[in-house]
Design a protein around this motif. Structure first.
Motif, mmCIF file in Angstrom:
data_model
loop_
_atom_site.group_PDB
_atom_site.id
_atom_site.type_symbol
_atom_site.label_atom_id
_atom_site.label_comp_id
_atom_site.label_asym_id
_atom_site.label_seq_id
_atom_site.Cartn_x
_atom_site.Cartn_y
_atom_site.Cartn_z
ATOM 1 N N THR A 76 -4.855 1.000 5.390
ATOM 2 C CA THR A 76 -5.333 0.145 4.315
ATOM 3 C C THR A 76 -4.159 -0.485 3.584
ATOM 4 O O THR A 76 -3.020 -0.037 3.698
ATOM 5 N N HIS B 200 -4.741 -2.732 -3.102
ATOM 6 C CA HIS B 200 -4.666 -1.845 -4.250
ATOM 7 C C HIS B 200 -5.979 -1.911 -5.027
ATOM 8 O O HIS B 200 -6.343 -2.952 -5.564
ATOM 9 N N ARG B 201 -6.680 -0.786 -5.089
ATOM 10 C CA ARG B 201 -7.952 -0.708 -5.795
ATOM 11 C C ARG B 201 -7.899 0.432 -6.808
ATOM 12 O O ARG B 201 -7.001 1.273 -6.770
ATOM 13 N N THR C 240 -11.086 3.298 -4.292
ATOM 14 C CA THR C 240 -10.289 3.711 -3.133
ATOM 15 C C THR C 240 -10.863 4.973 -2.502
ATOM 16 O O THR C 240 -10.887 5.112 -1.271
ATOM 17 N N LEU D 33 -2.754 5.170 2.810
ATOM 18 C CA LEU D 33 -2.797 4.439 1.555
ATOM 19 C C LEU D 33 -1.435 3.813 1.298
ATOM 20 O O LEU D 33 -0.403 4.362 1.676
ATOM 21 N N ASP E 103 -0.164 5.084 -8.540
ATOM 22 C CA ASP E 103 -0.344 5.327 -7.102
ATOM 23 C C ASP E 103 -0.765 6.770 -6.852
ATOM 24 O O ASP E 103 -1.657 7.049 -6.043
ATOM 25 N N VAL F 234 -4.365 7.479 -7.724
ATOM 26 C CA VAL F 234 -5.271 7.000 -6.677
ATOM 27 C C VAL F 234 -5.307 7.985 -5.521
ATOM 28 O O VAL F 234 -6.379 8.351 -5.011
ATOM 29 N N VAL G 58 -8.525 10.221 -4.013
ATOM 30 C CA VAL G 58 -8.949 10.197 -2.612
ATOM 31 C C VAL G 58 -8.993 11.608 -2.045
ATOM 32 O O VAL G 58 -9.964 12.004 -1.383
ATOM 33 N N ASP H 245 -9.097 -2.856 6.600
ATOM 34 C CA ASP H 245 -9.353 -2.653 5.180
ATOM 35 C C ASP H 245 -10.346 -3.695 4.678
ATOM 36 O O ASP H 245 -10.014 -4.557 3.872
#
Length: 337
Positions: free
Chosen positions: A83, A86-87, A92, A109, A119, A122, A126, A285
């Protein structure tokens, strides 16, 4: 870019009369002709373009897939969903769950937000969502810079701080945690990690001597050169065997269009297989990056079944170019806008 086209056209005269199936001989002609001219990047792209095309031709003439000509025993590989967008953390996490439901056993990621702490938030979201059901990789993106990015790459102390957080979250590998030329830093980081996380890199490394440095200095656990950017299939096949002999993984970078994805998959299947690669990159992605958008130069996009692909027995790279699309999208210049 026009510079690459100029180099390809310029070297064509030197290739006339050579056996099109003499890949090694032609590779050496290309390397010694082009590597001393324009920038290393342009020369490497030009060499790779010609070499990959010749491997496809060789396979078509032999009626065999490139992966088999390289000595592979199977055209089947395991894929990780790579992917890039950036979400937010919750979004994510939902993406990772969809990838798992689609059959992928690993997801990568991409870091690169304004603050690495975000980061890490995130990544933590996940991991909380997927538990231990899939492997997670992280691309730190410190190996190279785009023209507008003036931030300095991490030093080994910063990379070590991040690496410990990644280890706590069970990350399979951290990719490009340092600049690609920081050999001492990579070796030191790998020493400190002691196998807790694999250190990956090599995407932007170009010259054979640079890879020798990486190997001799024990810089990486995972080698990721891309055969449409670096040395072609011929140049990287030998490197891959050296990497495997040293006990490391060889799993090419494939982010690009379908031609490059196909070429790198054949290279990985031919010289590493599942055992030697473990996971190979599948740029995917959606909705921003679909297989249809990625593989636009091909008549049909490459097809994977969940997290596995079977390259099959079609000759060459097994793809058919869409000549109309290529004609419509040909350009004489490249920009970063």
């Amino acid at each position: 870019p026009s510079t690459i086209a100029t180099q390809v056209n310029g070297v064509a005269e030197k290739l006339k009369g050579l056996d099109a199936l003499a890949n090694e001989r032609i590779w050496h002609v290309l390397y010694w002709t082009l590597s001393g001219g324009a920038g290393v990047q342009y020369a490497s792209w030009a060499i790779s373009a010609i070499d990959v095309a010749l491997w496809d031709l060789r396979g078509r003439r032999a009626g065999a897939p490139v992966w088999r000509l390289l000595g592979g025993s199977s055209g089947t590989l395991r894929l990780y969903a790579s992917t890039a967008v950036h979400r937010d953390p919750d979004v994510t996490a939902e993406v990772a769950l969809r990838m798992r439901s689609a059959g992928f056993g690993a997801v990568k990621l991409r870091f690169g937000r304004a603050r690495v702490e975000v980061d890490l938030e995130v990544l933590a979201a996940v991991r909380a969502a997927v538990g231990d059901s899939i492997e997670l990789m992280v691309d730190c993106n410190q190996g190279w810079r785009m023209p507008w990015d003036t931030a300095r790459p991490w030093d080994v102390e910063r990379a070590w701080q991040v690496a410990r957080r990644l280890a706590d979250l069970g990350v399979y590998w951290m990719e490009e945690p340092l600049h690609r030329g920081d050999y001492d830093g990579m070796a030191e980081l790998r020493r400190r990690l002691g196998g807790a996380i694999r250190v990956a890199g090599g995407e932007m490394t170009r010259e054979p001597y640079e890879f020798r440095e990486l190997l001799q200095r024990h810089c990486l656990d995972v080698y990721q050169p891309d055969c449409v950017c670096t040395q072609g299939i011929t140049g990287l096949a030998g490197l891959a065997r050296d990497v495997r002999a040293a006990g490391h993984l060889f799993t090419p970078h494939t982010w690009g269009n379908g031609i490059g994805v196909a070429a790198n998959l054949h290279l990985a299947a031919g010289v590493a297989g599942v055992e030697g690669s473990q996971w190979v990159e599948w740029p995917f992605d959606p909705p921003e990056w679909t297989t249809e958008r990625r593989d636009y130069p091909l008549r049909s996009p490459l097809a994977a079944t969940g997290g596995t692909i079977d390259l099959g027995d079609a000759p060459g790279l097994g793809v058919v170019l869409d000549e109309d699309v290529l004609e419509q999208t040909t350009t004489g210049r490249a920009t970063f806008h």
